[in-house]
Enzyme design. Structure first.
Site, mmCIF file in Angstrom:
data_model
loop_
_atom_site.group_PDB
_atom_site.id
_atom_site.type_symbol
_atom_site.label_atom_id
_atom_site.label_comp_id
_atom_site.label_asym_id
_atom_site.label_seq_id
_atom_site.Cartn_x
_atom_site.Cartn_y
_atom_site.Cartn_z
ATOM 1 N N GLY A 108 28.426 11.066 18.372
ATOM 2 C CA GLY A 108 27.999 12.182 17.539
ATOM 3 C C GLY A 108 26.859 11.822 16.612
ATOM 4 C CB CYS A 109 26.202 8.823 14.562
ATOM 5 S SG CYS A 109 27.783 8.916 13.696
ATOM 6 C CB THR A 110 23.621 8.742 19.317
ATOM 7 O OG1 THR A 110 24.053 7.409 19.030
ATOM 8 C CG2 THR A 110 22.388 8.698 20.201
#
Length: 199
Positions: A92-94
């Site tokens: 999700g952070c990517t």
């Protein structure tokens, strides 16, 4: 896409699910999956209109620079976007930071300082930022002290929660999302609108 898989896959993606642009919803209209607690109420000092808590943080960027520091109060006169996220290279952070990179003009325009912050080390940040060619530096909050100032932690977690703040040129909080949903197009639309209003 299976909601349960998304809620537990990488980067502590609680309450994370995909909403297509054709059926985008605003974050306020989205209900978290069963069993996922609602976000905690924001501390009073984080109310919209309040001065954003000041801090100094070491940063690393895609050019390999690491160890420089950013002091929030030194950025007065610019719009600042603080984006707390759990961990470098996780799913999700990517997705979130790649979206920030690829749609930077649309989301932020000119004269906006974007500062994503996680617990990762400066070395990890520098490596990831270089690989991804991020146009912004990444802040290293290894002890979560800054995340705690911004209500971006959860009991028992060793990473920050996913939150986003838009801070105006006068240093005041103009918009906040205490549960920014990385895979929801509506979340980015709200963020872009808040940044545009801040300018």
């Amino acid at each position: 896409m299976n909601i349960r898989k998304i809620s537990v896959f990488g980067c502590a993606l609680s309450a994370l699910f995909f909403v297509s642009s054709a059926g985008a919803q605003t974050p306020a209209a989205i209900q978290p999956p069963a069993g996922v607690p609602a976000p905690p109420p924001a501390p009073a000092e984080l109310d919209v209109g309040r001065l954003a808590p000041d801090f100094t943080i070491p940063v690393a960027d895609s050019a390999g620079n690491k160890g420089n520091v950013v002091k929030l109060s030194d950025l007065r006169g610019k719009v600042v976007v603080l984006a707390f996220y759990p961990a470098d290279r996780s799913s999700g952070c990517t997705f979130e930071l790649t979206k920030f990179r690829d749609e930077y003009p649309k989301l932020f325009g000119k004269e906006t300082v974007v500062l994503p912050i996680s617990v990762d080390s400066l070395s990890t940040h520098a490596s990831w930022a270089g690989e991804m060619k991020f146009p912004f530096a990444l802040g290293s909050d290894t002890d979560l002290s800054i995340a705690k100032m911004y209500g971006s932690t959860a009991p028992g977690r060793k990473t920050s929660t996913r939150t986003v703040f838009v801070i105006g040129k006068d240093g005041r909080i103009l918009w906040r999302s205490l549960r920014f949903i990385a895979l929801n197009e509506g979340a980015y639309a709200e963020l872009a609108e808040a940044v545009a209003k801040a300018h």
